[in-house]
Design a protein around this motif. Structure first.
Motif, mmCIF file in Angstrom:
data_model
loop_
_atom_site.group_PDB
_atom_site.id
_atom_site.type_symbol
_atom_site.label_atom_id
_atom_site.label_comp_id
_atom_site.label_asym_id
_atom_site.label_seq_id
_atom_site.Cartn_x
_atom_site.Cartn_y
_atom_site.Cartn_z
ATOM 1 N N ALA A 119 0.837 -1.207 0.000
ATOM 2 C CA ALA A 119 0.000 0.000 0.000
ATOM 3 C C ALA A 119 0.869 1.252 0.000
ATOM 4 C CB ALA A 119 -0.927 -0.002 1.217
ATOM 5 N N LYS A 120 1.945 1.223 0.761
ATOM 6 C CA LYS A 120 2.859 2.367 0.809
ATOM 7 C C LYS A 120 3.498 2.594 -0.558
ATOM 8 C CE LYS A 120 6.547 4.166 3.716
ATOM 9 N NZ LYS A 120 7.402 3.879 4.883
ATOM 10 N N ALA A 121 3.933 1.524 -1.201
ATOM 11 C CA ALA A 121 4.558 1.630 -2.521
ATOM 12 C C ALA A 121 3.555 2.103 -3.567
ATOM 13 C CB ALA A 121 5.154 0.289 -2.921
ATOM 14 N N ALA A 122 2.334 1.589 -3.499
ATOM 15 C CA ALA A 122 1.308 1.985 -4.470
ATOM 16 C C ALA A 122 0.956 3.460 -4.314
ATOM 17 C CB ALA A 122 0.063 1.119 -4.299
ATOM 18 N N THR A 123 0.880 3.948 -3.078
ATOM 19 C CA THR A 123 0.589 5.354 -2.847
ATOM 20 C C THR A 123 1.724 6.227 -3.367
ATOM 21 O OG1 THR A 123 -0.687 4.769 -0.883
ATOM 22 C CG2 THR A 123 -0.030 7.050 -1.088
ATOM 23 N N SER A 124 2.955 5.793 -3.162
ATOM 24 C CA SER A 124 4.107 6.544 -3.670
ATOM 25 C C SER A 124 4.094 6.624 -5.188
ATOM 26 C CB SER A 124 5.412 5.890 -3.222
ATOM 27 O OG SER A 124 5.520 5.916 -1.824
ATOM 28 N N ALA A 125 3.582 5.566 -5.839
ATOM 29 C CA ALA A 125 3.521 5.528 -7.302
ATOM 30 C C ALA A 125 2.287 6.231 -7.849
ATOM 31 C CB ALA A 125 3.551 4.078 -7.782
ATOM 32 N N GLY A 126 1.421 6.720 -6.968
ATOM 33 C CA GLY A 126 0.229 7.432 -7.399
ATOM 34 C C GLY A 126 -0.963 6.548 -7.686
ATOM 35 N N GLU A 127 -0.888 5.280 -7.321
ATOM 36 C CA GLU A 127 -1.989 4.343 -7.543
ATOM 37 C C GLU A 127 -2.835 4.239 -6.280
ATOM 38 O OE1 GLU A 127 0.082 0.803 -8.650
ATOM 39 O OE2 GLU A 127 0.484 1.527 -10.671
ATOM 40 N N THR A 128 -3.657 5.244 -6.036
ATOM 41 C CA THR A 128 -4.416 5.302 -4.782
ATOM 42 C C THR A 128 -5.477 4.216 -4.684
ATOM 43 O OG1 THR A 128 -5.877 6.956 -5.759
ATOM 44 C CG2 THR A 128 -4.015 7.764 -4.477
ATOM 45 N N ASP A 129 -6.112 3.868 -5.803
ATOM 46 C CA ASP A 129 -7.138 2.818 -5.749
ATOM 47 C C ASP A 129 -6.529 1.472 -5.383
ATOM 48 O OD1 ASP A 129 -9.149 4.585 -6.370
ATOM 49 O OD2 ASP A 129 -9.030 4.203 -8.527
ATOM 50 N N ARG A 130 -5.363 1.188 -5.923
ATOM 51 C CA ARG A 130 -4.688 -0.069 -5.584
ATOM 52 C C ARG A 130 -4.291 -0.076 -4.104
ATOM 53 N NH1 ARG A 130 -0.595 -3.110 -9.394
ATOM 54 N NH2 ARG A 130 -2.448 -2.764 -10.634
ATOM 55 N N ALA A 131 -3.827 1.060 -3.601
ATOM 56 C CA ALA A 131 -3.448 1.155 -2.193
ATOM 57 C C ALA A 131 -4.671 0.915 -1.298
ATOM 58 C CB ALA A 131 -2.836 2.514 -1.897
ATOM 59 N N ARG A 132 -5.822 1.465 -1.682
ATOM 60 C CA ARG A 132 -7.050 1.241 -0.917
ATOM 61 C C ARG A 132 -7.408 -0.243 -0.863
ATOM 62 N NH1 ARG A 132 -8.787 6.327 -2.948
ATOM 63 N NH2 ARG A 132 -9.334 7.668 -1.203
ATOM 64 N N THR A 133 -7.220 -0.923 -1.975
ATOM 65 C CA THR A 133 -7.501 -2.360 -2.016
ATOM 66 C C THR A 133 -6.604 -3.105 -1.040
ATOM 67 O OG1 THR A 133 -8.097 -2.171 -4.347
ATOM 68 C CG2 THR A 133 -7.592 -4.374 -3.532
ATOM 69 N N TYR A 134 -5.329 -2.746 -1.005
ATOM 70 C CA TYR A 134 -4.403 -3.397 -0.078
ATOM 71 C C TYR A 134 -4.793 -3.133 1.374
ATOM 72 C CZ TYR A 134 -1.293 -4.123 -4.097
ATOM 73 O OH TYR A 134 -0.765 -4.505 -5.300
ATOM 74 N N VAL A 135 -5.189 -1.897 1.678
ATOM 75 C CA VAL A 135 -5.586 -1.551 3.047
ATOM 76 C C VAL A 135 -6.828 -2.349 3.444
ATOM 77 C CG1 VAL A 135 -6.497 0.304 4.497
ATOM 78 C CG2 VAL A 135 -4.527 0.733 3.028
ATOM 79 N N ARG A 136 -7.808 -2.436 2.551
ATOM 80 C CA ARG A 136 -9.034 -3.192 2.856
ATOM 81 C C ARG A 136 -8.735 -4.668 3.078
ATOM 82 N NH1 ARG A 136 -11.854 0.125 -1.691
ATOM 83 N NH2 ARG A 136 -12.676 1.838 -0.455
ATOM 84 N N ARG A 137 -7.849 -5.229 2.248
ATOM 85 C CA ARG A 137 -7.489 -6.638 2.424
ATOM 86 C C ARG A 137 -6.802 -6.876 3.759
ATOM 87 N NH1 ARG A 137 -5.211 -8.669 -3.436
ATOM 88 N NH2 ARG A 137 -7.197 -8.504 -4.516
ATOM 89 N N ALA A 138 -5.903 -5.986 4.124
ATOM 90 C CA ALA A 138 -5.188 -6.132 5.401
ATOM 91 C C ALA A 138 -6.164 -6.060 6.575
ATOM 92 C CB ALA A 138 -4.118 -5.060 5.534
ATOM 93 N N ARG A 139 -7.109 -5.132 6.513
ATOM 94 C CA ARG A 139 -8.095 -5.024 7.597
ATOM 95 C C ARG A 139 -8.964 -6.269 7.676
ATOM 96 N NH1 ARG A 139 -9.762 1.347 7.333
ATOM 97 N NH2 ARG A 139 -7.913 2.024 8.445
ATOM 98 N N ARG A 140 -9.326 -6.800 6.516
ATOM 99 C CA ARG A 140 -10.155 -8.007 6.470
ATOM 100 C C ARG A 140 -9.406 -9.197 7.058
ATOM 101 N NH1 ARG A 140 -14.772 -10.287 6.798
ATOM 102 N NH2 ARG A 140 -15.239 -11.843 5.245
ATOM 103 N N ILE A 141 -8.132 -9.338 6.746
ATOM 104 C CA ILE A 141 -7.321 -10.425 7.300
ATOM 105 C C ILE A 141 -7.233 -10.293 8.819
ATOM 106 C CG2 ILE A 141 -4.964 -11.349 7.428
ATOM 107 C CD1 ILE A 141 -4.753 -10.736 4.404
#
Length: 94
Positions: free
Chosen positions: A19-41
């Motif tokens: 999520a940190k790497a995706a946000t740095s690359a400007g891919e905010t939607d992908r970062a959101r997906t990673y955050v949601r998956r982590a919370r779900r786990i």
């Protein structure tokens, strides 16, 4: 062989890094997906999220926060206020 809790904790750490790497690359939607998956786990395995993960994610829109890019950080008397672009506030004592 690692236990399920250890595997879940490792996955959460990996998703945080992604999520940190995706946000740095400007891919905010992908970062959101990673955050949601982590919370779900974490929910599924009844684990608490690491403190750094809690501080750098928005509870309302699941964005991974980068100060100065999509989050504003201000210090007040005795606490820090983190404001996301969505308007959500988080306050942490110091």
């Amino acid at each position: 062989m690692p236990s399920e809790e250890q595997l879940a904790a490792e996955r959460i750490e990996r998703l945080q890094a992604l999520a940190k790497a995706a946000t740095s690359a400007g891919e905010t939607d992908r970062a959101r997906t990673y955050v949601r998956r982590a919370r779900r786990i974490a929910e599924r395995n009844r684990l608490s999220l690491p403190p750094e993960f809690k501080r750098f994610t928005c509870d309302r829109c699941d964005a991974y926060l980068r100060p100065g890019v999509n989050a504003r950080i201000r210090t007040r008397d005795g606490h820090v206020v983190v404001t996301c672009d969505c308007g959500s506030h988080a306050r942490y004592p110091y």
